[in-house]
Design a protein around this motif. Structure first.
Motif, short mmCIF file in Angstrom:
data_model
loop_
_atom_site.label_atom_id
_atom_site.label_comp_id
_atom_site.label_asym_id
_atom_site.label_seq_id
_atom_site.Cartn_x
_atom_site.Cartn_y
_atom_site.Cartn_z
N THR A 1 3.25 -5.78 2.34
CA THR A 1 4.48 -5.09 1.94
C THR A 1 4.69 -3.83 2.76
O THR A 1 5.80 -3.57 3.24
CB THR A 1 4.42 -4.75 0.44
OG1 THR A 1 4.31 -5.96 -0.31
CG2 THR A 1 5.67 -4.00 0.01
N GLU A 2 3.63 -3.06 2.95
CA GLU A 2 3.74 -1.82 3.72
C GLU A 2 4.12 -2.11 5.17
O GLU A 2 4.83 -1.33 5.80
CB GLU A 2 2.43 -1.04 3.66
CG GLU A 2 2.50 0.31 4.36
CD GLU A 2 1.24 1.14 4.18
OE1 GLU A 2 0.61 1.50 5.19
OE2 GLU A 2 0.89 1.42 3.01
N ALA A 3 3.63 -3.24 5.68
CA ALA A 3 3.94 -3.63 7.06
C ALA A 3 5.28 -4.35 7.17
O ALA A 3 5.66 -4.74 8.28
CB ALA A 3 2.83 -4.52 7.60
N SER A 4 5.98 -4.51 6.04
CA SER A 4 7.27 -5.24 6.00
C SER A 4 7.13 -6.64 6.59
O SER A 4 7.98 -7.11 7.37
CB SER A 4 8.35 -4.45 6.76
OG SER A 4 8.54 -3.18 6.17
N LEU A 5 6.06 -7.32 6.20
CA LEU A 5 5.77 -8.65 6.73
C LEU A 5 6.44 -9.71 5.86
O LEU A 5 6.16 -9.80 4.66
CB LEU A 5 4.25 -8.85 6.74
CG LEU A 5 3.67 -9.84 7.75
CD1 LEU A 5 3.97 -9.38 9.17
CD2 LEU A 5 2.17 -9.95 7.53
N PRO A 6 7.32 -10.52 6.42
CA PRO A 6 7.97 -11.57 5.62
C PRO A 6 6.96 -12.56 5.05
O PRO A 6 5.90 -12.80 5.63
CB PRO A 6 8.89 -12.26 6.63
CG PRO A 6 9.11 -11.25 7.71
CD PRO A 6 7.82 -10.48 7.80
N ALA A 7 7.31 -13.16 3.93
CA ALA A 7 6.39 -14.07 3.22
C ALA A 7 5.95 -15.24 4.09
O ALA A 7 4.83 -15.74 3.95
CB ALA A 7 7.05 -14.56 1.95
N GLY A 8 6.78 -15.71 4.98
CA GLY A 8 6.45 -16.89 5.77
C GLY A 8 5.55 -16.62 6.96
O GLY A 8 5.11 -17.56 7.64
N ILE A 9 5.28 -15.36 7.25
CA ILE A 9 4.43 -15.01 8.40
C ILE A 9 2.97 -15.05 7.97
O ILE A 9 2.56 -14.33 7.06
CB ILE A 9 4.78 -13.61 8.95
CG1 ILE A 9 6.25 -13.55 9.34
CG2 ILE A 9 3.89 -13.27 10.13
CD1 ILE A 9 6.63 -14.49 10.46
N GLU A 10 2.17 -15.87 8.64
CA GLU A 10 0.78 -16.09 8.25
C GLU A 10 -0.16 -15.15 8.99
O GLU A 10 0.04 -14.85 10.18
CB GLU A 10 0.39 -17.54 8.52
CG GLU A 10 -0.99 -17.91 7.97
CD GLU A 10 -1.30 -19.38 8.18
OE1 GLU A 10 -1.81 -20.00 7.24
OE2 GLU A 10 -1.03 -19.90 9.29
N LEU A 11 -1.21 -14.72 8.31
CA LEU A 11 -2.29 -13.98 8.95
C LEU A 11 -3.24 -14.98 9.61
O LEU A 11 -3.60 -16.00 9.01
CB LEU A 11 -3.07 -13.16 7.93
CG LEU A 11 -2.29 -12.10 7.13
CD1 LEU A 11 -3.24 -11.40 6.16
CD2 LEU A 11 -1.63 -11.10 8.05
N SER A 12 -3.65 -14.70 10.83
CA SER A 12 -4.59 -15.58 11.53
C SER A 12 -6.03 -15.33 11.09
O SER A 12 -6.85 -16.25 11.13
CB SER A 12 -4.48 -15.38 13.04
OG SER A 12 -3.21 -15.74 13.50
#
Length: 326
Positions: free
Chosen positions: A59-70
């Motif tokens: 949330t703090e990074a404004s990362l959209p829900a569909g973006i996956e962490l590697s």
């Protein structure tokens, strides 16, 4: 090539730091929360806190829900035994927070935070004490770290308890005289050490204040008290032994490697302990470099995550960027 994303956690006995960043070295978010150590909170609660912290970082990074962490790399206190590491790895992986998950003891984050070199031995002496080492080929050395059950000695909790122990015995005559007696009385503002011990037992003085007595050991030793000085030398004995055993298990004693000293007792650089340790470690491993941890351990967790993303050790420019940001 699109930069890949990671989250990295350093979980101590009291708090957890999480960093979210990308494979180019940008740090996009940093959040903190309570401990995730399964020795300190129920296992399910530890897992819930990991998920919540990663969610906050996204949330703090404004990362959209569909973006996956590697990559998710979690280094935490309480991951001491192989069975504990295995269970945590399985359960954290099942949270599906990233494509790949690594879990291990928080000492390995400290090692990476303190040194870029692959051959490293680290000792943490803060509230407790532990050590671990790693070698360039991936071999590691570690201890169970179960307190007295596994032969541990020292750390801030233990030194504080010994300060009160010897002060009580000095006052009532069962033990040798020590300036710790007057120091403990003055510290708590009570008429006797016995009154301090009783107040701690009854809860009239918060038991957490016991830890404050660790600093008294160094203060009293610096003023020339023999007993307090012996406690500090005994602590140096233990730290030297931890380094010696780790380095010997990894075949590093005669090599050029890095010794990282971390934890509040060691990063304070109390002269009686610090200077004694430098002499001892120079005699033990003349080719070793001794460093006192300057970067927060979560920087090491982030660098380990980046090492994984880059298939080895991350590029120097990426490492420099993360160290500067964190």
């Amino acid at each position: 090539m699109t930069a890949r994303l990671y989250a990295a956690a350093d979980g101590g006995n009291s708090k957890t730091d999480v960093v979210l960043g990308d494979s180019d070295g940008r740090v996009l978010a940093r959040v903190s929360g309570g401990t995730i150590s399964p020795h300190a909170v129920p296992f399910d609660e530890a897992l819930a806190r990991i998920a919540a912290l990663v969610s906050r970082a996204r949330t703090e990074a404004s990362l959209p829900a569909g973006i996956e962490l590697s990559q998710l790399s979690v280094y935490t206190a309480g991951a001491d035994l192989p069975v504990e590491v295995s269970r945590l790895t399985t359960e954290v992986s099942a949270l599906a927070l990233a494509s790949a998950t690594t879990v291990d003891n928080d000492l390995f984050a400290l090692l990476r935070a303190g040194a870029a070199t692959p051959d490293t031995v680290g000792v943490v002496c803060g509230a407790g004490i532990n050590a671990a080492g790693r070698r360039a080929d991936g071999a590691t050395a570690r201890f169970p770290a179960l307190g007295q059950l596994s032969g541990d000695w020292g750390g801030g909790h233990h030194l504080a308890a010994l300060a009160l122990y010897h002060a009580v015995r000095s006052e009532d005559g069962r033990g040798p005289a020590t300036a710790l007696e007057a120091a403990v009385r003055a510290h708590f503002g009570l008429d006797s050490v016995e009154a301090a011990a009783v107040a701690l037992h009854l809860g009239e003085v918060d038991r957490s204040r016991m830890d404050e007595l660790c600093e008294l050991v160094f203060t009293v030793a610096a003023a020339g008290d023999d007993l307090a000085g012996r406690l500090i030398r005994r602590q140096a004995d233990e730290i030297e032994a931890l380094v010696r055993v780790c380095a010997a298990r990894l075949g590093l004693l005669g090599s050029a490697y890095t010794i990282v000293l971390g934890g509040s007792v060691l990063t304070a650089r109390h002269p009686q302990l610090h200077e004694d340790l430098l002499r001892r470690l120079a005699a033990l491993s003349p080719l070793a470099t001794v460093t006192v941890l300057a970067s927060p351990p979560v920087a090491g967790a982030a660098l380990l995550a980046l090492d994984a993303l880059h298939g080895g050790q991350c590029p120097a420019g990426v490492e420099d960027a993360v160290r500067s940001a964190v």
